[in-house]
Design a protein around this motif. Sequence first.
Motif, PDB file in Angstrom:
ATOM      1  N   SER A  36       1.455  -3.494  -4.778  1.00  0.00           N
ATOM      2  CA  SER A  36       0.207  -4.034  -5.321  1.00  0.00           C
ATOM      3  C   SER A  36      -0.953  -3.549  -4.464  1.00  0.00           C
ATOM      4  O   SER A  36      -0.758  -3.168  -3.309  1.00  0.00           O
ATOM      5  N   PRO A  37      -2.178  -3.553  -4.995  1.00  0.00           N
ATOM      6  CA  PRO A  37      -3.332  -3.212  -4.146  1.00  0.00           C
ATOM      7  C   PRO A  37      -3.383  -4.118  -2.933  1.00  0.00           C
ATOM      8  O   PRO A  37      -3.161  -5.319  -3.031  1.00  0.00           O
ATOM      9  N   ILE A  38      -3.662  -3.533  -1.774  1.00  0.00           N
ATOM     10  CA  ILE A  38      -3.656  -4.302  -0.531  1.00  0.00           C
ATOM     11  C   ILE A  38      -4.995  -4.108   0.177  1.00  0.00           C
ATOM     12  O   ILE A  38      -5.459  -2.977   0.360  1.00  0.00           O
ATOM     13  N   ASP A  39      -5.610  -5.203   0.548  1.00  0.00           N
ATOM     14  CA  ASP A  39      -6.940  -5.202   1.148  1.00  0.00           C
ATOM     15  C   ASP A  39      -6.820  -5.002   2.656  1.00  0.00           C
ATOM     16  O   ASP A  39      -6.575  -5.937   3.401  1.00  0.00           O
ATOM     17  N   LEU A  40      -6.990  -3.753   3.087  1.00  0.00           N
ATOM     18  CA  LEU A  40      -6.926  -3.414   4.509  1.00  0.00           C
ATOM     19  C   LEU A  40      -8.308  -2.938   4.941  1.00  0.00           C
ATOM     20  O   LEU A  40      -8.777  -1.889   4.502  1.00  0.00           O
ATOM     21  N   ALA A  41      -8.944  -3.720   5.793  1.00  0.00           N
ATOM     22  CA  ALA A  41     -10.313  -3.420   6.198  1.00  0.00           C
ATOM     23  C   ALA A  41     -10.352  -2.217   7.133  1.00  0.00           C
ATOM     24  O   ALA A  41      -9.418  -1.964   7.903  1.00  0.00           O
ATOM     25  N   VAL A  42     -11.459  -1.501   7.062  1.00  0.00           N
ATOM     26  CA  VAL A  42     -11.686  -0.353   7.949  1.00  0.00           C
ATOM     27  C   VAL A  42     -12.289  -0.858   9.251  1.00  0.00           C
ATOM     28  O   VAL A  42     -13.358  -1.475   9.247  1.00  0.00           O
ATOM     29  N   PRO A  43     -11.629  -0.643  10.398  1.00  0.00           N
ATOM     30  CA  PRO A  43     -12.185  -1.126  11.663  1.00  0.00           C
ATOM     31  C   PRO A  43     -13.505  -0.432  12.016  1.00  0.00           C
ATOM     32  O   PRO A  43     -13.756   0.707  11.606  1.00  0.00           O
ATOM     33  N   ALA A  44     -14.313  -1.122  12.771  1.00  0.00           N
ATOM     34  CA  ALA A  44     -15.610  -0.563  13.164  1.00  0.00           C
ATOM     35  C   ALA A  44     -15.458   0.691  14.010  1.00  0.00           C
ATOM     36  O   ALA A  44     -16.368   1.529  14.041  1.00  0.00           O
ATOM     37  N   ASP A  45     -14.315   0.837  14.708  1.00  0.00           N
ATOM     38  CA  ASP A  45     -14.133   2.021  15.554  1.00  0.00           C
ATOM     39  C   ASP A  45     -13.734   3.252  14.745  1.00  0.00           C
ATOM     40  O   ASP A  45     -13.554   4.344  15.299  1.00  0.00           O
ATOM     41  N   GLY A  46     -13.559   3.098  13.439  1.00  0.00           N
ATOM     42  CA  GLY A  46     -13.241   4.232  12.581  1.00  0.00           C
ATOM     43  C   GLY A  46     -11.807   4.714  12.675  1.00  0.00           C
ATOM     44  O   GLY A  46     -11.457   5.759  12.125  1.00  0.00           O
ATOM     45  N   SER A  47     -10.953   3.977  13.352  1.00  0.00           N
ATOM     46  CA  SER A  47      -9.563   4.390  13.507  1.00  0.00           C
ATOM     47  C   SER A  47      -8.797   4.222  12.205  1.00  0.00           C
ATOM     48  O   SER A  47      -9.279   3.598  11.250  1.00  0.00           O
ATOM     49  N   GLY A  48      -7.593   4.740  12.172  1.00  0.00           N
ATOM     50  CA  GLY A  48      -6.755   4.618  10.988  1.00  0.00           C
ATOM     51  C   GLY A  48      -5.868   3.390  11.003  1.00  0.00           C
ATOM     52  O   GLY A  48      -4.985   3.256  10.146  1.00  0.00           O
ATOM     53  N   ARG A  49      -6.083   2.486  11.944  1.00  0.00           N
ATOM     54  CA  ARG A  49      -5.190   1.341  12.136  1.00  0.00           C
ATOM     55  C   ARG A  49      -5.195   0.421  10.924  1.00  0.00           C
ATOM     56  O   ARG A  49      -6.228   0.171  10.320  1.00  0.00           O
ATOM     57  N   ALA A  50      -4.007  -0.103  10.603  1.00  0.00           N
ATOM     58  CA  ALA A  50      -3.873  -1.105   9.545  1.00  0.00           C
ATOM     59  C   ALA A  50      -3.575  -2.449  10.197  1.00  0.00           C
ATOM     60  O   ALA A  50      -2.620  -2.572  10.967  1.00  0.00           O
ATOM     61  N   GLN A  51      -4.387  -3.442   9.895  1.00  0.00           N
ATOM     62  CA  GLN A  51      -4.196  -4.793  10.440  1.00  0.00           C
ATOM     63  C   GLN A  51      -3.889  -5.747   9.289  1.00  0.00           C
ATOM     64  O   GLN A  51      -4.690  -5.904   8.364  1.00  0.00           O
ATOM     65  N   LEU A  52      -2.731  -6.371   9.347  1.00  0.00           N
ATOM     66  CA  LEU A  52      -2.337  -7.387   8.376  1.00  0.00           C
ATOM     67  C   LEU A  52      -2.700  -8.767   8.921  1.00  0.00           C
ATOM     68  O   LEU A  52      -2.746  -8.966  10.144  1.00  0.00           O
ATOM     69  N   TRP A  53      -2.912  -9.726   8.002  1.00  0.00           N
ATOM     70  CA  TRP A  53      -3.356 -11.062   8.406  1.00  0.00           C
ATOM     71  C   TRP A  53      -2.635 -12.139   7.598  1.00  0.00           C
ATOM     72  O   TRP A  53      -2.389 -11.970   6.402  1.00  0.00           O
ATOM     73  N   PRO A  54      -2.352 -13.281   8.224  1.00  0.00           N
ATOM     74  CA  PRO A  54      -1.727 -14.391   7.484  1.00  0.00           C
ATOM     75  C   PRO A  54      -2.590 -14.897   6.327  1.00  0.00           C
ATOM     76  O   PRO A  54      -2.082 -15.151   5.233  1.00  0.00           O
TER      77      PRO A  54
END
Length: 452
Positions: free
Chosen positions: A418-436
Motif C-alpha cells: 500500500s502507499p506508505i507515508d515516509l517523510a523526507v528528512p531535512a538533511d536530505g538523506s535517503g533514510r526511511a523512518q517508520l513510526w508507531p
Amino acid sequence: MSGSPRWVAYDVLRAVHESDAYANLLLPRAIARAGLSGPDAALATELTYGTLRREGTYDAVVADAAGRPIGDIDPAVLDALRLGVHQLLAMRTPSHAAVNETVRQVRQAAGKSAAGFANAVLRRVSERTPDEWDERLALSARSDDERLAVRFSHPVWVIRAFRRALAAEGRADELDALLAADNAAPTVTLAALPGLIERPVDAVPTPFSPFGFRSPGGDPGALVAASEGRVRVQDEGSQLAALALTRAQPVQPGERWLDLCAAPGGKTAVLAAEALAHGAIVEANELSPARAGLVRDSVAAVPLDVPVSEEDGRTRAGRGRYDRILVDAPCTGLGALRRRPEARWRKRPADVPELAALQSELLAAAIEALRPGGIVAYVTCSPHLAETAAIVADARRTFGDVIEELDTRAVVAAISDSPIDLAVPADGSGRAQLWPHRHGTDAMSISLLRKR
C-alpha cells in the motif's frame, strides 16, 4: 507465582523492578505457570503492560495522594498501588473492587499497617476522574515537557529526543500522537516466511509487508507451532527492514549475506527465506551465546544452512567478503516502547553516546566487509537522531567516495503493498523512518549504503 491475574501481574512487576526482568519474556511463562487462559490471561496482560506503560503518570498520582515522594514508599507496596491506580483510572474495574482487591494484596504482601496506608491512598485517587488528575498534575509541572512527561508517562529526555526526530521531518506537531501511540497496546503482527508458506486465506494482511498479517486473536503460539516456525510473530517494521536489504537490487545467485548482530533472529529468518528463494548464502553472528541460540531457533524453519558465529561484530566481518550485510545495531530501543514499556524507565541519556560509538564501529566494520557493489542496511529500533542520522552521516564522512547512500524510502515504497507515508528528512538523506502513530509499526530507522 500466585494463580490469579492480579497476582501474576503483581509478581511480574516486582521482578521487573527488583531484578531488571523483561516483562515480555516473563509474563507468558507466568501466565502458563498459573494456568491462566482466555479472559484471565488477557486481564493479567493488561494489568502488567498497562501499568508499566503508564508508570510515570501513576507514580505522580500516588505521590500526590500519599503526600510523600514515591521513594519513601515501600517498593512492594508501590507496585501494588500502581496496579490499583491503573484499575481505577484506565480500566472499567468498579472503584470498590479495585480498592478492596489491592488492599487485600498489600495486606498479604506487606502487612496490616501497609494495607491501611494503601486503602487511604487509593480512596483519595478514586475521588477524581482521570481528566481531573491530568489537570491537577499539570498544575505542578514546571515546563511543557514536564506536563507531557506526566500526561503521557515518558521521561522528559525521551520526549525531547522524539520531538527532535519528528522536527527533522518537519512534523513536530505529531509528538502527542506518537506519545499516545506508545501507550496503546500494539496489535500482534505475524509474518509468513516468503517462499515457505502462504498467509492464511482468512488472514487480514498488514498494509505494507507483502507477507505480514494480523493475528486472528488469542494466543498466536498455536499458529506458529502448527506452521513449524514458518509463521512467526514479527513486527511489520522488522519485516520491512529485512526486505529493504534483500530487495534493494536484484539478487545474483551465489551472493554471500551476513546478519552481523542477529539476535533474536526474526530478521535473520526473513533473510534466510529470501536467500533460499534466490540462491544466496547467509551467515549470522551474535556475540551472546544465549542469544545466538535464539537465532539458531529462529532459522530452524528454513531449509538452508545458516551458520551462527558468536563473535564481536566489529572484528567478525572481515574485508571485502559479503554482498549484503544487515547491521541491526544494539540501540536504546526507544522505538519499541509499546512492546517493552519498562525500557523507557531503564534507559538514560548517558546510554546514548556509548551506544552510538558502538553503532559507528559496527557500521564501519560492515562497510569494510562489503564487496564492490555490495549493500549494507543500517537499522535501529530507535528514532533518536544520535543513533540514526548521525551514525550514517559519520560513515559517509569517514568513507567519502567509497560508499553511496541509496533512497531507502523508494525501496520500502516499492516493497509495500500500500502507499506508505515516509517523510523526507531535512538533511536530505535517503533514510526511511517508520513510526508507531503513522505506520502502526515500531519506530524503525532503515538506511541503505552501497559500496562503489
